[in-house]
Design a protein around this motif. Structure first.
Motif, PDB file in Angstrom:
ATOM      1  N   PRO A  55       0.810  -1.226   0.000  1.00 36.71           N
ATOM      2  CA  PRO A  55       0.000   0.000   0.000  1.00 36.71           C
ATOM      3  C   PRO A  55       0.837   1.267   0.000  1.00 36.71           C
ATOM      4  N   TRP A  56       2.117   1.146   0.421  1.00 36.74           N
ATOM      5  CA  TRP A  56       2.986   2.327   0.503  1.00 36.74           C
ATOM      6  C   TRP A  56       3.536   2.738  -0.861  1.00 36.74           C
ATOM      7  N   ALA A  57       3.414   1.853  -1.878  1.00 32.85           N
ATOM      8  CA  ALA A  57       4.036   2.154  -3.184  1.00 32.85           C
ATOM      9  C   ALA A  57       3.359   3.377  -3.818  1.00 32.85           C
ATOM     10  N   LYS A  58       4.116   4.033  -4.705  1.00 33.04           N
ATOM     11  CA  LYS A  58       3.563   5.192  -5.421  1.00 33.04           C
ATOM     12  C   LYS A  58       2.389   4.725  -6.274  1.00 33.04           C
ATOM     13  N   GLU A  59       1.456   5.655  -6.520  1.00 34.64           N
ATOM     14  CA  GLU A  59       0.268   5.296  -7.314  1.00 34.64           C
ATOM     15  C   GLU A  59       0.657   4.758  -8.691  1.00 34.64           C
ATOM     16  N   GLU A  60       1.698   5.357  -9.301  1.00 30.83           N
ATOM     17  CA  GLU A  60       2.092   4.891 -10.645  1.00 30.83           C
ATOM     18  C   GLU A  60       2.580   3.429 -10.630  1.00 30.83           C
ATOM     19  N   TYR A  61       2.920   2.919  -9.454  1.00 36.81           N
ATOM     20  CA  TYR A  61       3.331   1.501  -9.357  1.00 36.81           C
ATOM     21  C   TYR A  61       2.206   0.645  -8.753  1.00 36.81           C
ATOM     22  N   GLY A  62       1.027   1.205  -8.658  1.00 37.07           N
ATOM     23  CA  GLY A  62      -0.118   0.409  -8.201  1.00 37.07           C
ATOM     24  C   GLY A  62      -0.436   0.538  -6.722  1.00 37.07           C
ATOM     25  N   GLY A  63       0.329   1.347  -5.991  1.00 34.96           N
ATOM     26  CA  GLY A  63       0.076   1.506  -4.556  1.00 34.96           C
ATOM     27  C   GLY A  63      -0.823   2.684  -4.261  1.00 34.96           C
ATOM     28  N   SER A  64      -0.930   3.028  -2.974  1.00 34.68           N
ATOM     29  CA  SER A  64      -1.757   4.184  -2.618  1.00 34.68           C
ATOM     30  C   SER A  64      -0.965   5.159  -1.742  1.00 34.68           C
ATOM     31  N   GLU A  65       0.363   5.014  -1.749  1.00 30.66           N
ATOM     32  CA  GLU A  65       1.264   5.936  -1.037  1.00 30.66           C
ATOM     33  C   GLU A  65       0.899   6.048   0.441  1.00 30.66           C
ATOM     34  N   ALA A  66       0.511   4.918   1.009  1.00 29.32           N
ATOM     35  CA  ALA A  66       0.101   4.875   2.418  1.00 29.32           C
ATOM     36  C   ALA A  66       1.327   4.954   3.322  1.00 29.32           C
ATOM     37  N   ASP A  67       1.159   5.520   4.513  1.00 23.62           N
ATOM     38  CA  ASP A  67       2.299   5.605   5.425  1.00 23.62           C
ATOM     39  C   ASP A  67       2.528   4.251   6.125  1.00 23.62           C
ATOM     40  N   PHE A  68       3.590   4.195   6.930  1.00 21.95           N
ATOM     41  CA  PHE A  68       4.003   2.916   7.533  1.00 21.95           C
ATOM     42  C   PHE A  68       2.969   2.382   8.539  1.00 21.95           C
TER      43      PHE A  68
END
Ligand SMILES: Cc1cc2nc3c(=O)[nH]c(=O)nc-3n(C[C@H](O)[C@H](O)[C@H](O)COP(=O)(O)OP(=O)(O)OC[C@H]3O[C@@H](n4cnc5c(N)ncnc54)[C@H](O)[C@@H]3O)c2cc1C
Length: 382
Positions: A55-68
């Motif tokens: 979930p922490w991955a950047k949106e362009e890599y499929g994540g949602s930029e969630a914190d730790f």
């Protein structure tokens, strides 16, 4: 237990939603996965579809930029449920960060989106039959041949070993004279690479649903561009990521210990011996008080480390202390709690039995307790 961490409303909502999701998705199926020795692949897909992978991955890599905090919540809730063989925390917070930190833009675009969707499952392969704690003595070797790397060697105890579609493999490069710590590089070996095969799942006393396996590289060919980061930097990269790896182990053990106490409290209130509830015996009260105290100490320590880790502080020594102390304590807590269940604690029908068996490995993998103590004393100048 009251937490000192600054969880926001959205984190609390996420925890509730994730807890509901795992109860619905895993339900009563977990023992079936234990019998099969593997978690069904479609479970990983469901995790991906719901945004619970990287979930922490950047949106362009499929994540949602969630914190730790989101990683913390996922790890804690899986540990509390007792889904110890479903190695989502390894995938999310131990292996994917290698690709994210050391991969090129092209590599990240290629490998992170399938990790987020659940189409690709990750593993990391460091340990060998003759190189566990002493990783620098690994024998697996990678040799560059034109536009390929050729890998030869064997890895053992690899978590997600059968399911993994992408394996980050540590192998020796350079000449035999290269100092061991500058001779390790990291490679990505994908499912189907020529010369890559897997052994039977390793039979274990716990983590029964985890497909731990041996991996074999027999003139295994991978494209030249599958090296992660720079040649010879692998050992340093592994060291850089150990703080988070050990923190994840410690916080999972802490959550499991807390669940053991809850299960035990429920049981001792119900169970009567010699005409009165177990809670009325001083031994029970003392065990519960001891366990509760240890849990409170561990909670305070691990939350402090989570906070420091999130602000980028170097807490390598402290995470080693936590990995050692919390995992050892959780193992002992599971044992003392099980004792209060009497014979029922020894029966797999009772979740405490699984907590007990699964706690055992926590003091062994991701660096044994003895190795943790060595790092602590070294960092004290001894
Ligand atoms: C279920 C499971 C899953 C695992 N998953 C993975 C994975 O996904 N990827 C991966 O690469 N590895 C994985 N491992 C391997 C794990 O990290 C190793 O087992 C661990 O590092 C210990 O190595 P070893 O088993 O070779 O033990 P050894 O290194 O042989 O250690 C044996 C004993 O000697 C002690 N010892 C070692 N060195 C010293 C020293 N200098 N001083 C004092 N005592 C010492 C150890 O603490 C231990 O008690 C997994 C292991 C298990 C059991």
């Amino acid at each position: 237990m009251e937490r000192s961490l600054d969880f926001q409303e959205e984190h609390l909502i996420f925890r509730d939603a994730f807890r509901g999701f795992i109860h619905k998705t895993i339900g009563d199926d977990y023992p079936l996965w234990e019998d099969a020795g593997i978690v069904p692949r479609d479970v990983w897909k469901k995790f991906g579809e719901n945004g619970y992978l990287v979930p922490w991955a950047k949106e362009e890599y499929g994540g949602s930029e969630a914190d730790f905090f989101y990683s913390v919540i996922i790890t804690e809730e899986l540990a509390r449920f007792g889904a110890s063989g479903l190695f989502v925390p390894l995938h999310n917070d131990i292996v994917a960060p290698y690709i994210n930190s050391f991969g090129t833009e092209e590599q990240k675009k290629k490998w992170l989106p399938p990790c987020a969707s659940g189409d690709a499952i990750l593993a990391v392969a460091m340990t060998e039959p003759d190189a566990g704690s002493d990783l620098a003595s690994m024998k697996t070797r990678a040799v560059r041949q034109g536009n390929k790397w050729i890998l030869n060697g064997q890895k053992t105890f690899i978590s997600n070993g059968l399911l993994a579609d992408i394996v980050v493999v540590a192998a020796k490069t350079g000449s035999p004279e290269t100092p061991p710590h500058q001779a390790v590089s990291l490679f990505v070996v994908e499912r189907g690479a020529p010369g890559f095969s897997r052994g039977e799942p390793i039979k274990k006393i716990g983590l029964k649903a985890q497909d731990t396996a041996e991996l074999f590289f027999d003139d295994c060919e991978i494209p030249a561009e599958n090296i992660l980061g720079q040649e010879g930097m692998g050992f340093l990269y592994l060291m850089q990521k150990l703080q988070q790896e050990r923190l994840i182990c410690a916080l999972g053990s802490q959550a499991a210990a807390e669940r053991c106490l809850e299960l035990t409290l429920e049981y001792v209130k119900e169970r009567k011996v010699f005409g009165k509830p177990l809670t009325k015996y001083q031994n029970t009260q003392f065990v519960i008080a001891e366990v509760a105290s240890e849990i409170a100490v561990g909670r305070s320590f691990v939350d402090d480390l989570i906070r420091n880790h999130m602000i980028g502080k170097d807490v390598v020594k402290e995470t080693c202390m936590a990995k050692y102390w919390i995992c050892e304590t959780a193992k002992s807590i599971a044992d003392r709690c099980l004792q209060l269940f009497g014979g029922y604690g020894y029966c797999t029908e009772y979740p405490i039995a699984r907590f007990y068996a699964d706690a055992r490995v926590q003091t062994i993998y991701a660096g044994t307790s003895e190795i943790m103590k060595l790092i602590v004393t070294r960092s004290m100048g001894l």
